[in-house]
Design a protein around this motif. Structure first.
Motif, PDB file in Angstrom:
ATOM      1  N   TRP A   1       0.750  -1.194   0.018  1.00 43.98           N
ATOM      2  CA  TRP A   1       0.136   0.063   0.016  1.00 43.98           C
ATOM      3  C   TRP A   1       0.776   1.343   0.070  1.00 43.98           C
ATOM      4  N   VAL A   2       2.274   1.064   0.446  1.00 44.24           N
ATOM      5  CA  VAL A   2       2.910   2.397   0.415  1.00 44.24           C
ATOM      6  C   VAL A   2       3.240   2.842  -0.762  1.00 44.24           C
ATOM      7  N   SER A   3       3.337   2.110  -2.276  1.00 46.10           N
ATOM      8  CA  SER A   3       3.163   2.641  -3.381  1.00 46.10           C
ATOM      9  C   SER A   3       1.969   2.344  -4.228  1.00 46.10           C
ATOM     10  N   VAL A   4       1.076   1.806  -3.726  1.00 45.17           N
ATOM     11  CA  VAL A   4      -0.133   1.619  -4.522  1.00 45.17           C
ATOM     12  C   VAL A   4      -1.141   2.769  -4.264  1.00 45.17           C
ATOM     13  N   PHE A   5      -1.253   2.953  -3.286  1.00 41.21           N
ATOM     14  CA  PHE A   5      -2.234   4.266  -2.861  1.00 41.21           C
ATOM     15  C   PHE A   5      -1.707   5.695  -3.444  1.00 41.21           C
ATOM     16  N   PRO A   6      -0.467   5.802  -3.575  1.00 46.39           N
ATOM     17  CA  PRO A   6      -0.013   7.213  -4.456  1.00 46.39           C
ATOM     18  C   PRO A   6      -0.087   7.064  -5.929  1.00 46.39           C
ATOM     19  N   GLY A   7       0.008   5.821  -6.286  1.00 46.56           N
ATOM     20  CA  GLY A   7      -0.255   5.426  -7.771  1.00 46.56           C
ATOM     21  C   GLY A   7      -1.676   5.624  -8.050  1.00 46.56           C
ATOM     22  N   LEU A   8      -2.449   5.324  -7.254  1.00 47.67           N
ATOM     23  CA  LEU A   8      -3.870   5.301  -7.521  1.00 47.67           C
ATOM     24  C   LEU A   8      -4.504   6.714  -7.533  1.00 47.67           C
ATOM     25  N   ALA A   9      -3.907   7.448  -6.593  1.00 49.22           N
ATOM     26  CA  ALA A   9      -3.949   8.779  -6.372  1.00 49.22           C
ATOM     27  C   ALA A   9      -3.601   9.689  -7.321  1.00 49.22           C
ATOM     28  N   ILE A  10      -2.524   9.407  -8.169  1.00 48.83           N
ATOM     29  CA  ILE A  10      -2.303   9.950  -9.480  1.00 48.83           C
ATOM     30  C   ILE A  10      -2.985   9.770 -10.570  1.00 48.83           C
ATOM     31  N   PHE A  11      -3.331   8.400 -10.562  1.00 53.09           N
ATOM     32  CA  PHE A  11      -4.445   7.910 -11.615  1.00 53.09           C
ATOM     33  C   PHE A  11      -5.743   8.547 -11.580  1.00 53.09           C
ATOM     34  N   PHE A  12      -6.428   8.635 -10.236  1.00 50.07           N
ATOM     35  CA  PHE A  12      -7.808   9.087 -10.161  1.00 50.07           C
ATOM     36  C   PHE A  12      -7.713  10.705 -10.421  1.00 50.07           C
ATOM     37  N   LEU A  13      -6.689  11.341  -9.847  1.00 49.00           N
ATOM     38  CA  LEU A  13      -6.685  12.871 -10.257  1.00 49.00           C
ATOM     39  C   LEU A  13      -6.603  13.152 -11.756  1.00 49.00           C
ATOM     40  N   VAL A  14      -5.300  12.415 -12.435  1.00 58.84           N
ATOM     41  CA  VAL A  14      -5.375  12.729 -13.983  1.00 58.84           C
ATOM     42  C   VAL A  14      -6.648  12.367 -14.654  1.00 58.84           C
TER      43      VAL A  14
END
Length: 85
Positions: free
Chosen positions: A52-65
């Motif tokens: 989750w340390v790297s998945v949640f920032p990746g999901l945040a980038i995805f959903f924002l973009v």
């Protein structure tokens, strides 16, 4: 004027991806300041134990973009008079 708004939303998404990429590579904002790309980079070594340390920032980038692109698409549909069909 509508073209400028649409291009601004697309450029905003592009800049977010570029900043995250530079942060991931270690070429972005210096270390004490948290960035999503830096969080992705820091989470690489913990991926097998704390994914989750790297998945949640990746999901945040995805959903924002993705959200910004949807807003840009909505602006294009709303402001373009030729698409009234």
């Amino acid at each position: 004027a509508s073209g400028i708004i649409i291009m601004a939303t697309l450029e905003m998404s592009r800049m977010i991806i570029m900043e995250a990429t530079l942060g991931f590579l270690g070429l972005g904002i210096p270390a004490p300041t948290p960035t999503w790309g830096g969080m992705l980079s820091d989470g690489r070594s913990y991926f097998t134990t704390a994914w989750w340390v790297s998945v949640f920032p990746g999901l945040a980038i995805f959903f924002l973009v993705f959200g910004i692109n949807l807003v840009g698409d909505w602006f294009r549909d709303y402001l373009d008079p030729k698409l009234d069909a």
